[in-house]
Every structure is written in C-alpha cells, then in structure tokens.
Scaffold this motif. Structure first.
Motif, PDB file in Angstrom:
ATOM      1  N   TYR A  80      15.644  36.889   9.259  1.00 17.73           N
ATOM      2  CA  TYR A  80      14.835  37.935   8.615  1.00 17.73           C
ATOM      3  C   TYR A  80      15.713  39.019   7.995  1.00 17.73           C
ATOM      4  O   TYR A  80      16.837  39.269   8.444  1.00 17.73           O
ATOM      5  N   ASP A  81      15.155  39.688   7.004  1.00 20.56           N
ATOM      6  CA  ASP A  81      15.807  40.827   6.381  1.00 20.56           C
ATOM      7  C   ASP A  81      15.683  42.028   7.319  1.00 20.56           C
ATOM      8  O   ASP A  81      14.578  42.558   7.510  1.00 20.56           O
ATOM      9  N   HIS A 106      14.004  45.296   5.820  1.00 24.86           N
ATOM     10  CA  HIS A 106      12.619  45.341   5.339  1.00 24.86           C
ATOM     11  C   HIS A 106      11.721  46.046   6.352  1.00 24.86           C
ATOM     12  O   HIS A 106      11.818  45.802   7.556  1.00 24.86           O
ATOM     13  N   GLY A 115       8.310  39.213   9.660  1.00 20.17           N
ATOM     14  CA  GLY A 115       9.111  39.910   8.661  1.00 20.17           C
ATOM     15  C   GLY A 115       9.302  39.093   7.403  1.00 20.17           C
ATOM     16  O   GLY A 115       8.596  38.106   7.160  1.00 20.17           O
ATOM     17  N   LYS A 116      10.273  39.533   6.586  1.00 23.25           N
ATOM     18  CA  LYS A 116      10.630  38.852   5.340  1.00 23.25           C
ATOM     19  C   LYS A 116      11.790  37.911   5.615  1.00 23.25           C
ATOM     20  O   LYS A 116      12.866  38.348   6.033  1.00 23.25           O
ATOM     21  N   LYS A 117      11.587  36.635   5.366  1.00 20.65           N
ATOM     22  CA  LYS A 117      12.639  35.668   5.660  1.00 20.65           C
ATOM     23  C   LYS A 117      13.779  35.779   4.656  1.00 20.65           C
ATOM     24  O   LYS A 117      13.577  36.095   3.485  1.00 20.65           O
ATOM     25  N   SER A 160      10.942  42.647  11.024  1.00 20.70           N
ATOM     26  CA  SER A 160      10.334  43.963  10.783  1.00 20.70           C
ATOM     27  C   SER A 160       9.452  44.405  11.938  1.00 20.70           C
ATOM     28  O   SER A 160       9.333  45.597  12.230  1.00 20.70           O
ATOM     29  N   GLY A 189       2.077  37.276   3.000  1.00 17.74           N
ATOM     30  CA  GLY A 189       3.401  37.082   2.416  1.00 17.74           C
ATOM     31  C   GLY A 189       4.549  37.246   3.392  1.00 17.74           C
ATOM     32  O   GLY A 189       5.712  37.329   2.980  1.00 17.74           O
ATOM     33  N   TYR A 190       4.235  37.285   4.679  1.00 15.99           N
ATOM     34  CA  TYR A 190       5.271  37.417   5.710  1.00 15.99           C
ATOM     35  C   TYR A 190       5.439  36.112   6.468  1.00 15.99           C
ATOM     36  O   TYR A 190       4.563  35.252   6.454  1.00 15.99           O
ATOM     37  N   ASP A 191       6.559  36.003   7.143  1.00 18.80           N
ATOM     38  CA  ASP A 191       6.798  34.856   8.008  1.00 18.80           C
ATOM     39  C   ASP A 191       6.850  35.326   9.446  1.00 18.80           C
ATOM     40  O   ASP A 191       6.909  36.526   9.734  1.00 18.80           O
TER      41      ASP A 191
END
Length: 201
Positions: free
Chosen positions: A16-17, A20, A177-179, A75, A144-146
């Motif tokens: 994950y980022d 973010h 979060g954002k992958k 996140s 839109g999240y993973d």
C-alpha cells in the motif's frame, strides 16, 4: 462499481501507499456500509477497533504481526472484535423500529437461545465478524480501494495492547488503502463439483 465486478476483483493486497490518506467522510461511508451486514437476531455483535496510532501499528507489526507491511502502510487498519454478551445488553434496542409484536417475540427468544450456551455466543460473534468483514472489503473495492484480511498476528498479545474486554471475541484485522503493488494471480478455485452437495453427504 457493479457488485459482481467488486466480488471478482477483490484481492488480498499486501503493498500500500503509506502516504495516502482516507478522508473521514470515506471512512464513515465504509463503516456505515459495513454495519448494514446481517447478524443473528440483529444483535450487531461487531465492535471495530480503528488502529490509528502509528506507534501502536508499528509495535503490532514488529512485535506481534510477523512484520506484515500492510499493518503500517495501509491508510486504514481495522481490528474486528465482537461482544459475545451483546444479546443481553438492552436487547430491545435491536428491534426498536419493528412492529411491537415482532420486537416482543424476537427479544423474548433471544435470552433462552443464548443463555448458558457459551459456544454458541462465540460462534455467533465470529459469524457476525466474518459477514461484516466481507461487506467492508467489497465496499472498499467499490470505492476504489483495496484490502487485506489478516489473522497472522499474536491474538493474546494484541488483545492486551487494546485492552480487549474478557467477554469479547477477537477476529481478524482488515487493512484498506491504495495499492502500489499488484497481487499475485489468483492461485486457483476448487471446482464447484467438489464443493456443492445436493441434500445429503
């Protein structure tokens, strides 16, 4: 996102980022969707521990979480727990919007159903956790999240860290979060003809 698309595209993402941020509005939207999940007698056993403190998340990762990066980099990190005694804590509130005769019937059943059946209280709590977790992960995908469900941590030590009450059950964590890294290809599904039984084994 289409429901079937979310089901088929949901994967357990590990990377994950870390920069973010999920907004408070997005977090509330996720949790509001999660609590639409069904639960036995509408008891809603689940209790969501939002692990926000970076130091706590780092401690869990390094000392009790097998150094899983998603514990610190995602996140949002939610630890699912459930109140095994929720069935006897003001049970009428679970049916406050139902017709009175329905509320009276179900609230009246609840006590005898669970009383002195500790195994059932625990089983029901874990079932509720599982259903709510899947709702959360599909809602995250639709936004839109993973996500990644995790049970690879020291349950006893993490229970102490969060002061888990004695009558609560511990479930998995879910990272959202954002992958930044694609997951592996799906390892393979067992064919339905090995999983579906008609009427009897």
């Amino acid at each position: 996102m289409d429901t079937f698309k979310a089901i088929y595209e949901r994967r357990s993402v590990k990377g994950y980022d870390p920069n973010h941020k999920i907004t408070p509005e997005e977090e509330r939207k996720l949790l509001e969707a999660t609590i639409q999940s069904p639960s036995s007698f509408n008891i809603q056993h689940w209790r969501f521990v939002i692990l926000r403190d970076p130091k706590l998340r780092q401690q869990i990762r390094k000392e009790f979480g097998n150094d899983q990066a998603q514990m610190t980099d995602a996140s949002l990190l939610i630890l699912f727990t459930a109140d095994m005694k929720a069935w006897k804590k003001e049970p009428q509130r679970y049916w406050q919007n139902a017709p009175q005769e329905v509320a009276d019937l179900l609230v009246g059943w609840m006590g005898p159903f669970y009383q002195d059946r500790q195994w059932l209280q625990r089983d029901e709590a874990q079932r509720s956790i599982g259903i709510a977790m899947q709702t959360l992960m599909l809602a995250a995908k639709a936004m839109g999240y993973d996500s990644c469900p995790m049970i690879g941590f020291d349950i006893e030590q993490v229970s102490k860290l969060i002061n888990l009450p004695d009558d609560y059950a511990m479930g998995p964590m879910v990272a959202i979060g954002k992958k930044v890294k694609e997951p592996w290809s799906k390892p393979g599904q067992i064919p339905l003809n090995e999983l579906v039984i008609e009427n009897k084994f």
